[in-house]
Enzyme design. Sequence first.
Site, PDB file in Angstrom:
ATOM      1  N   ASP A  74      -4.954   2.571   2.835  1.00 40.37           N
ATOM      2  CA  ASP A  74      -6.251   2.221   3.425  1.00 40.37           C
ATOM      3  C   ASP A  74      -6.233   0.747   3.823  1.00 40.37           C
ATOM      4  OD1 ASP A  74      -6.361   1.029   0.881  1.00 40.37           O
ATOM      5  OD2 ASP A  74      -7.409   2.773   0.078  1.00 40.37           O
ATOM      6  N   ASP A  76      -8.297  -2.868   3.688  1.00 39.87           N
ATOM      7  CA  ASP A  76      -9.386  -3.608   3.050  1.00 39.87           C
ATOM      8  C   ASP A  76      -9.603  -4.923   3.783  1.00 39.87           C
ATOM      9  OD1 ASP A  76      -9.670  -1.666   1.089  1.00 39.87           O
ATOM     10  OD2 ASP A  76      -8.132  -2.583  -0.171  1.00 39.87           O
ATOM     11  N   ASP A 158      -4.367  -9.951  -8.505  1.00 39.25           N
ATOM     12  CA  ASP A 158      -3.389  -9.797  -9.575  1.00 39.25           C
ATOM     13  C   ASP A 158      -2.002 -10.340  -9.223  1.00 39.25           C
ATOM     14  OD1 ASP A 158      -3.140  -7.718  -7.750  1.00 39.25           O
ATOM     15  OD2 ASP A 158      -3.364  -6.095  -9.211  1.00 39.25           O
TER      16      ASP A 158
HETATM   17  P1  ATP Z   1      -2.713   0.680  -3.122  1.00 40.00           P
HETATM   18  O1  ATP Z   1      -1.731   0.847  -2.042  1.00 40.00           O
HETATM   19  O2  ATP Z   1      -2.320   1.376  -4.359  1.00 40.00           O
HETATM   20  O3  ATP Z   1      -4.146   0.938  -2.724  1.00 40.00           O
HETATM   21  P2  ATP Z   1      -3.680  -1.997  -3.370  1.00 40.00           P
HETATM   22  O4  ATP Z   1      -2.952  -3.285  -3.521  1.00 40.00           O
HETATM   23  O5  ATP Z   1      -4.538  -1.842  -2.157  1.00 40.00           O
HETATM   24  O6  ATP Z   1      -2.612  -0.863  -3.488  1.00 40.00           O
HETATM   25  P3  ATP Z   1      -6.044  -1.518  -4.898  1.00 40.00           P
HETATM   26  O7  ATP Z   1      -6.158  -0.979  -6.287  1.00 40.00           O
HETATM   27  O8  ATP Z   1      -6.590  -0.728  -3.774  1.00 40.00           O
HETATM   28  O9  ATP Z   1      -4.508  -1.810  -4.689  1.00 40.00           O
HETATM   29  O10 ATP Z   1      -6.698  -2.959  -4.922  1.00 40.00           O
HETATM   30  C1  ATP Z   1      -6.889  -3.733  -3.742  1.00 40.00           C
HETATM   31  C2  ATP Z   1      -6.607  -5.199  -4.028  1.00 40.00           C
HETATM   32  O11 ATP Z   1      -7.553  -5.692  -5.009  1.00 40.00           O
HETATM   33  C3  ATP Z   1      -5.243  -5.477  -4.625  1.00 40.00           C
HETATM   34  O12 ATP Z   1      -4.278  -5.667  -3.623  1.00 40.00           O
HETATM   35  C4  ATP Z   1      -5.481  -6.732  -5.431  1.00 40.00           C
HETATM   36  O13 ATP Z   1      -5.431  -7.869  -4.582  1.00 40.00           O
HETATM   37  C5  ATP Z   1      -6.911  -6.583  -5.909  1.00 40.00           C
HETATM   38  N1  ATP Z   1      -6.979  -5.975  -7.266  1.00 40.00           N
HETATM   39  C6  ATP Z   1      -7.137  -4.675  -7.574  1.00 40.00           C
HETATM   40  N2  ATP Z   1      -7.178  -4.481  -8.897  1.00 40.00           N
HETATM   41  C7  ATP Z   1      -7.051  -5.687  -9.473  1.00 40.00           C
HETATM   42  C8  ATP Z   1      -7.029  -6.165 -10.813  1.00 40.00           C
HETATM   43  N3  ATP Z   1      -7.125  -5.317 -11.844  1.00 40.00           N
HETATM   44  N4  ATP Z   1      -6.899  -7.497 -11.018  1.00 40.00           N
HETATM   45  C9  ATP Z   1      -6.818  -8.340  -9.969  1.00 40.00           C
HETATM   46  N5  ATP Z   1      -6.812  -7.966  -8.695  1.00 40.00           N
HETATM   47  C10 ATP Z   1      -6.939  -6.654  -8.429  1.00 40.00           C
HETATM   48 MG    MG Z   2      -5.851  -0.172  -1.723  1.00 31.12          MG
END
Ligand code: ATP
Ligand code: MG
Length: 464
Positions: A74, A76, A158
């Site tokens: 997705d 963001d 993170d």
């Molecule tokens: P995915 O492809 O699995 O969606 P993603 O990096 O987009 O990976 P998400 O869980 O959708 O992961 O989270 C979006 C963003 O929010 C992450 O890239 C990170 O920057 C931030 N984030 C999410 N969870 C945390 C956390 N527990 N602590 C700090 N930052 C976080």
């Molecule tokens: Mg994501």
Amino acid sequence: MLKKLFQSLRTPKRRTQQLRSTPEVLNSSQHSLQRAQFSRYAVNIVERLQNAGYQAYLVGGCVRDMLLNITPKDFDVATSATPEQVRAEFRNARIIGRRFKLVHIHFGREIIEVATFRANHPQNDEEEDSNQSSRNESGRILRDNVYGTLEEDAQRRDFTINALYYDPVSERILDYANGVHDIRNHLIRLIGDPQQRYQEDPVRMLRAVRFAAKLDFGIEKHTAAPIRALAPMLREIPSARLFEEVLKLFLSGNAADTFEMLVDLQLLDQLFPASAEALEHNPTYTHTLISEALRNTDLRIKQGKPVTPAFLFAALLWPALPARVMHLQDRGMPAIPAMQEAAHDLIAEQCTRIAIPKRFTLPIREIWDMQERLPRRSGKRADMLLDNPRFRAGYDFLLLRESAGEQTHGLGEWWTDYQDANDSGRREMIRELSTAKEDGAGPAPRKRRRTGSSKRKRSAGADE
Ligand code: ATP
Ligand code: MG
């Protein structure tokens, strides 16, 4: 000697990844991203927010994945506009979440999530003494609903690879935490002090494993080092959140690698304590059964086939069952009630850690019950089992047990043949069963029917 010392002073070993006060800016000739690769809706949102005078970027997983040529799940957007300001700009926007508000902008089936820049709470914030404190005594962040600047937003993310901001208008990447360097070097590295960041949110330990497995990256050594000691902090995490995280871990298409890492980092003990115990007492069987199930799951996901979490949980917990059944039988309980009670207790115990919803716990029990019933085939039983909606999952599970070396006297092959046989073939197979019983021997040797059976046999995995 002096020269060496001088060099090490000039290039101190980076124990923690501190943030730059100004980001490294990569212009379009310094990176591979192109605006056209991103969702046009997400790019439009960024443009409109910028035109309205706000800062806005594509951020997180989509930037990271695009740099690695992976299709993002997705897109963001992060912005300086508050949720209310975002909503005022878009007719199709909805504010979600109460304490921490996000905006979802809908374009048909695609939803773009827009988040306002957030700040981390300082470690010793002034609220600390009051019951309004944003952290508990172990440092876990309880609230993170404070808006912040772009730099603060980068700091509270993170991993370095998740803190990259892409501006599709100028086609520049803003990199506050050397994330591009870590992407190039295939490293998962926490921003800031690893111990503190895990204490703030222990789920980051699971996220480190998830991204390492998904991207085939290594976990940088200071990021990996505190995990074993801090793993017990996962007990503080609400079981519903852990359920979501565990699904992401095992349904990512890299579950087999994920499992190895969870075991190695002693995270499995926290998530599935009974399975971790079984792994200790009966390592070969437990490991083979679980990894085989996870490899099948990974394969199904790659082939675009559906996977049910019930099958996964059934496999993860199964090796913990026999010891419990035996314990009850030793206390005089007959086999079937012992199995049912052990299954019930094991699932109830597991749910205190990971809140597996009823819609999955029920089929887990059915898959297990089926293991008791599959050997009982006489009379009309075999046909009744075949009609059972859970037959396929139960049969796949039986093949899984056999592939882990469990001795079933050819039961899996019998069922494979039975499914392929025509009516008279089936009647003959049932007759052979009773003859074998009367002889007091195992099932009589039969001619193997080859047609199509091996194909089905290999499909052991989640049911369809
Ligand atoms: P995915 O492809 O699995 O969606 P993603 O990096 O987009 O990976 P998400 O869980 O959708 O992961 O989270 C979006 C963003 O929010 C992450 O890239 C990170 O920057 C931030 N984030 C999410 N969870 C945390 C956390 N527990 N602590 C700090 N930052 C976080
Ligand atoms: Mg994501």
